[in-house]
Scaffold this motif. Structure first.
Motif, mmCIF file in Angstrom:
data_model
loop_
_atom_site.group_PDB
_atom_site.id
_atom_site.type_symbol
_atom_site.label_atom_id
_atom_site.label_comp_id
_atom_site.label_asym_id
_atom_site.label_seq_id
_atom_site.Cartn_x
_atom_site.Cartn_y
_atom_site.Cartn_z
ATOM 1 N N ASN A 272 -53.475 -0.535 -25.799
ATOM 2 C CA ASN A 272 -52.426 -1.410 -25.264
ATOM 3 C C ASN A 272 -51.452 -1.876 -26.336
ATOM 4 O OD1 ASN A 272 -53.325 -1.158 -22.664
ATOM 5 N ND2 ASN A 272 -54.344 -3.132 -22.599
ATOM 6 N N LYS A 273 -51.941 -2.102 -27.545
ATOM 7 C CA LYS A 273 -51.055 -2.531 -28.628
ATOM 8 C C LYS A 273 -50.057 -1.440 -28.994
ATOM 9 C CE LYS A 273 -53.927 -3.776 -31.820
ATOM 10 N NZ LYS A 273 -54.518 -4.353 -33.040
ATOM 11 N N GLN A 274 -50.379 -0.182 -28.720
ATOM 12 C CA GLN A 274 -49.504 0.930 -29.071
ATOM 13 C C GLN A 274 -48.526 1.291 -27.955
ATOM 14 O OE1 GLN A 274 -52.353 3.951 -30.147
ATOM 15 N NE2 GLN A 274 -52.859 2.954 -32.074
ATOM 16 N N ARG A 275 -48.676 0.709 -26.807
ATOM 17 C CA ARG A 275 -47.813 1.016 -25.670
ATOM 18 C C ARG A 275 -46.486 0.280 -25.775
ATOM 19 N NH1 ARG A 275 -52.365 1.152 -20.976
ATOM 20 N NH2 ARG A 275 -52.397 3.415 -20.880
ATOM 21 N N THR A 276 -45.508 0.816 -25.046
ATOM 22 C CA THR A 276 -44.235 0.137 -24.875
ATOM 23 C C THR A 276 -44.303 -0.583 -23.532
ATOM 24 O OG1 THR A 276 -43.114 1.878 -26.103
ATOM 25 C CG2 THR A 276 -41.747 0.476 -24.691
ATOM 26 N N TRP A 277 -43.995 -1.866 -23.553
ATOM 27 C CA TRP A 277 -44.114 -2.682 -22.348
ATOM 28 C C TRP A 277 -42.739 -2.964 -21.761
ATOM 29 C CZ3 TRP A 277 -48.801 -3.532 -20.239
ATOM 30 C CH2 TRP A 277 -49.898 -3.183 -21.026
ATOM 31 N N ASP A 278 -42.656 -2.865 -20.435
ATOM 32 C CA ASP A 278 -41.415 -3.126 -19.712
ATOM 33 C C ASP A 278 -41.132 -4.627 -19.688
ATOM 34 O OD1 ASP A 278 -41.342 -0.405 -19.081
ATOM 35 O OD2 ASP A 278 -42.480 -0.712 -17.222
ATOM 36 N N PRO A 279 -39.864 -4.993 -19.472
ATOM 37 C CA PRO A 279 -39.558 -6.412 -19.271
ATOM 38 C C PRO A 279 -40.298 -6.913 -18.025
ATOM 39 C CG PRO A 279 -37.548 -5.126 -19.559
ATOM 40 C CD PRO A 279 -38.676 -4.154 -19.422
ATOM 41 N N PRO A 280 -40.608 -8.189 -17.972
ATOM 42 C CA PRO A 280 -41.337 -8.714 -16.814
ATOM 43 C C PRO A 280 -40.531 -8.588 -15.528
ATOM 44 C CG PRO A 280 -40.749 -10.480 -18.350
ATOM 45 C CD PRO A 280 -40.334 -9.193 -18.974
ATOM 46 N N ASP A 281 -41.258 -8.390 -14.423
ATOM 47 C CA ASP A 281 -40.617 -8.337 -13.108
ATOM 48 C C ASP A 281 -40.471 -9.756 -12.568
ATOM 49 O OD1 ASP A 281 -43.120 -9.116 -12.139
ATOM 50 O OD2 ASP A 281 -43.607 -7.136 -11.309
ATOM 51 N N ALA A 282 -40.145 -9.877 -11.296
ATOM 52 C CA ALA A 282 -39.919 -11.187 -10.677
ATOM 53 C C ALA A 282 -41.168 -12.069 -10.718
ATOM 54 C CB ALA A 282 -39.446 -11.006 -9.241
ATOM 55 N N ASP A 283 -42.356 -11.455 -10.805
ATOM 56 C CA ASP A 283 -43.611 -12.200 -10.881
ATOM 57 C C ASP A 283 -44.075 -12.406 -12.313
ATOM 58 O OD1 ASP A 283 -43.936 -12.476 -8.069
ATOM 59 O OD2 ASP A 283 -44.654 -10.413 -7.967
ATOM 60 N N SER A 284 -43.217 -12.065 -13.285
ATOM 61 C CA SER A 284 -43.531 -12.156 -14.721
ATOM 62 C C SER A 284 -44.619 -11.180 -15.153
ATOM 63 C CB SER A 284 -43.928 -13.584 -15.110
ATOM 64 O OG SER A 284 -42.859 -14.457 -14.904
ATOM 65 N N VAL A 285 -44.711 -10.052 -14.442
ATOM 66 C CA VAL A 285 -45.674 -9.009 -14.769
ATOM 67 C C VAL A 285 -44.939 -7.873 -15.470
ATOM 68 C CG1 VAL A 285 -47.304 -7.318 -13.828
ATOM 69 C CG2 VAL A 285 -47.132 -9.604 -12.798
ATOM 70 N N SER A 286 -45.486 -7.425 -16.601
ATOM 71 C CA SER A 286 -44.888 -6.321 -17.369
ATOM 72 C C SER A 286 -45.738 -5.077 -17.219
ATOM 73 C CB SER A 286 -44.799 -6.692 -18.847
ATOM 74 O OG SER A 286 -43.956 -7.799 -19.034
ATOM 75 N N GLY A 287 -45.110 -3.991 -16.829
ATOM 76 C CA GLY A 287 -45.783 -2.694 -16.790
ATOM 77 C C GLY A 287 -45.662 -2.012 -18.139
ATOM 78 N N HIS A 288 -46.159 -0.799 -18.200
ATOM 79 C CA HIS A 288 -46.073 -0.060 -19.472
ATOM 80 C C HIS A 288 -45.711 1.385 -19.200
ATOM 81 C CE1 HIS A 288 -49.955 1.857 -18.658
ATOM 82 N NE2 HIS A 288 -50.381 0.677 -18.296
ATOM 83 N N ASP A 289 -45.355 2.081 -20.285
ATOM 84 C CA ASP A 289 -44.973 3.501 -20.171
ATOM 85 C C ASP A 289 -46.138 4.360 -19.779
ATOM 86 O OD1 ASP A 289 -46.400 3.263 -22.510
ATOM 87 O OD2 ASP A 289 -44.880 4.145 -23.779
#
Length: 103
Positions: free
Chosen positions: A86-103
């Protein structure tokens, strides 16, 4: 069961207790129980009751330990390995629920 459980012994202790107390539990039924506890945790977090949230977090943790024991997974080891990923992933900006996805 000892009252002093270490990080190294808690998974085994909780897992063995779970096997004795819930002998008919399956991995699937443990996950169903976990889903119920996560819903209770969400309600506790939404209500802002820290004690209740702490208790629900503990319930989730205990169910995960039981599932890990049943599945012969070292949860601390698996968590540490996943944390590295997880530390090596690129994380997306948070969505409307403040949840961030990843690549």
């Amino acid at each position: 069961m000892s009252t002093e459980l270490t990080r190294e012994t808690i998974q085994r202790a909780v897992g063995e207790w779970g096997e004795q107390t819930f002998p008919h539990a399956s991995p699937a039924s443990i996950v169903v129980g976990l889903q119920c506890e996560v819903e209770e945790l969400a309600r506790a977090v939404e209500s802002g009751t820290s004690f209740s949230a702490e208790e629900e977090m503990a319930n989730c943790y205990l169910l995960l330990l039981h599932l890990a024991h049943r599945s012969d997974v070292d949860l601390v080891e698996a968590g540490a390995a996943k944390f590295i990923v997880n530390k090596q992933r690129t994380w997306d900006p948070p969505d409307a629920d403040s949840v961030s996805g990843h690549d």
